[in-house]
Design an enzyme around this catalytic site. Structure first.
Site, PDB file in Angstrom:
ATOM      1  N   VAL A 155       0.836  -1.198   0.000  1.00  0.00           N
ATOM      2  CA  VAL A 155       0.000   0.000   0.000  1.00  0.00           C
ATOM      3  C   VAL A 155       0.873   1.251   0.000  1.00  0.00           C
ATOM      4  CG1 VAL A 155      -1.807   1.274   1.216  1.00  0.00           C
ATOM      5  CG2 VAL A 155      -1.862  -1.226   1.155  1.00  0.00           C
ATOM      6  N   TYR A 156       1.926   1.228   0.798  1.00  0.00           N
ATOM      7  CA  TYR A 156       2.879   2.345   0.807  1.00  0.00           C
ATOM      8  C   TYR A 156       3.506   2.520  -0.574  1.00  0.00           C
ATOM      9  CZ  TYR A 156       6.977   5.167   2.081  1.00  0.00           C
ATOM     10  OH  TYR A 156       7.933   6.156   2.162  1.00  0.00           O
ATOM     11  N   ALA A 157       3.936   1.410  -1.179  1.00  0.00           N
ATOM     12  CA  ALA A 157       4.524   1.479  -2.518  1.00  0.00           C
ATOM     13  C   ALA A 157       3.534   2.062  -3.502  1.00  0.00           C
ATOM     14  CB  ALA A 157       4.977   0.096  -2.966  1.00  0.00           C
ATOM     15  N   SER A 159       1.097   4.070  -2.916  1.00  0.00           N
ATOM     16  CA  SER A 159       0.911   5.498  -2.664  1.00  0.00           C
ATOM     17  C   SER A 159       2.067   6.316  -3.225  1.00  0.00           C
ATOM     18  CB  SER A 159       0.752   5.752  -1.159  1.00  0.00           C
ATOM     19  OG  SER A 159       1.972   5.608  -0.448  1.00  0.00           O
ATOM     20  N   LYS A 160       3.270   5.788  -3.131  1.00  0.00           N
ATOM     21  CA  LYS A 160       4.425   6.528  -3.625  1.00  0.00           C
ATOM     22  C   LYS A 160       4.543   6.458  -5.149  1.00  0.00           C
ATOM     23  CE  LYS A 160       5.840   8.170   0.284  1.00  0.00           C
ATOM     24  NZ  LYS A 160       5.770   9.625   0.540  1.00  0.00           N
TER      25      LYS A 160
END
Length: 273
Positions: A155-157, A159-160
């Site tokens: 999810v972080y990936a 978002s980035k």
């Protein structure tokens, strides 16, 4: 060359970590005003107390950038009090180090609200004034993970990846309006702050020290760099992904450089580092 001299700089998540360091370095470079947006009131007051030489130049606002209404209200207050933001640093972000199937709906939504929507809404609030004055610099702190995949931070990936695509598109749009409207996209690997506590740095990709990356970002802004990638191996990632078959890239990144195992020991932030 962009200058911080007599400029008004706003840093989201500016009370701790590299956000705090970038703010201090902006003041040292001659900024007239540093605007700090953060949810940690105690850390913001500590910043003002510790930076006695710049106390009158530091303006703190309690803002949760996951809330568009707070962004709108605070941005209007900033614009009314201090005028146009000359340099906006979209630094605030969160990470949940879990496999996607184990993340809660709330964790997924929080990451989207802060890392993507918050960045866009904050920029949208200050951009009209920049366009009107025909100058401004937006700095978007993305991540090296926006250039590749990594288990344990899907999810972080995601978002980035979104931040990088939006940031680069925004740069082209603003350059078409005026060459003095600039965007810098920052794509660092793991930074040695509490946010990524417990991660194991991949081979040949050491943890970045906060002071060093903060200084590199300030220099990148001064030089009007389009993209800043740190450390050196991050610069090679787009090239390697472009020329290697997917499974071979996975073998090199996962088996040889141990990138895909870097989040296995992730603990996350346990303090206000």
């Amino acid at each position: 060359m962009s200058s911080f001299n007599n400029k008004t700089v706003l840093v989201t998540g500016g009370a701790s970590g590299i956000g705090r360091l970038m703010g201090i370095k902006a003041l040292e470079a001659g900024a007239a005003n540093l605007v700090v947006w953060d949810i940690d009131e105690q850390a913001m007051q500590a910043l003002k107390h510790e930076q006695k030489a710049y106390t009158d130049h530091i303006h703190t606002f309690h803002v949760d950038i996951s809330d568009p209404q707070q962004i709108e209200k605070s941005s209007q207050e900033v614009l009314n009090r201090l005028g146009t933001i000359d340099i906006l640093v979209n630094n605030a972000g969160v990470v949940t180090g879990k496999e996607f199937s184990k993340q809660s709906k709330e964790e997924i939504q929080q990451t989207i609200d802060i890392n993507i929507a918050g960045v866009m809404h904050t920029t949208h609030a200050f951009l009209p004034a920049m366009i009107e004055q025909q100058s401004g610099h937006i700095v978007n702190i993305s991540s090296a993970i926006s250039l590749m995949a990594n288990p344990g931070m899907s999810v972080y990936a995601g978002s980035k990846w979104a931040v990088t695509g939006w940031s680069e598109s925004l740069r082209l749009e603003l350059e078409a309006i005026n060459k003095n409207l600039r965007v810098t996209t920052v794509q660092p690997s793991y930074i040695n702050t509490g946010m990524f506590e417990g991660v194991k740095a991949p081979l040949l990709t050491p943890m970045l020290e906060p002071n060093a990356i903060a200084e590199a970002i300030i220099k990148a802004v001064k030089k009007n760099k389009i993209v800043l990638r740190k450390p050196f191996m991050v610069k090679l990632t787009p090239f390697l992904k472009g020329i290697l078959p997917g499974r071979l890239f996975d073998f090199i990144a996962g088996r040889l450089f141990k990138v895909y195992a870097s989040m296995n020991s992730f603990k996350g932030r346990t303090s206000n580092d």
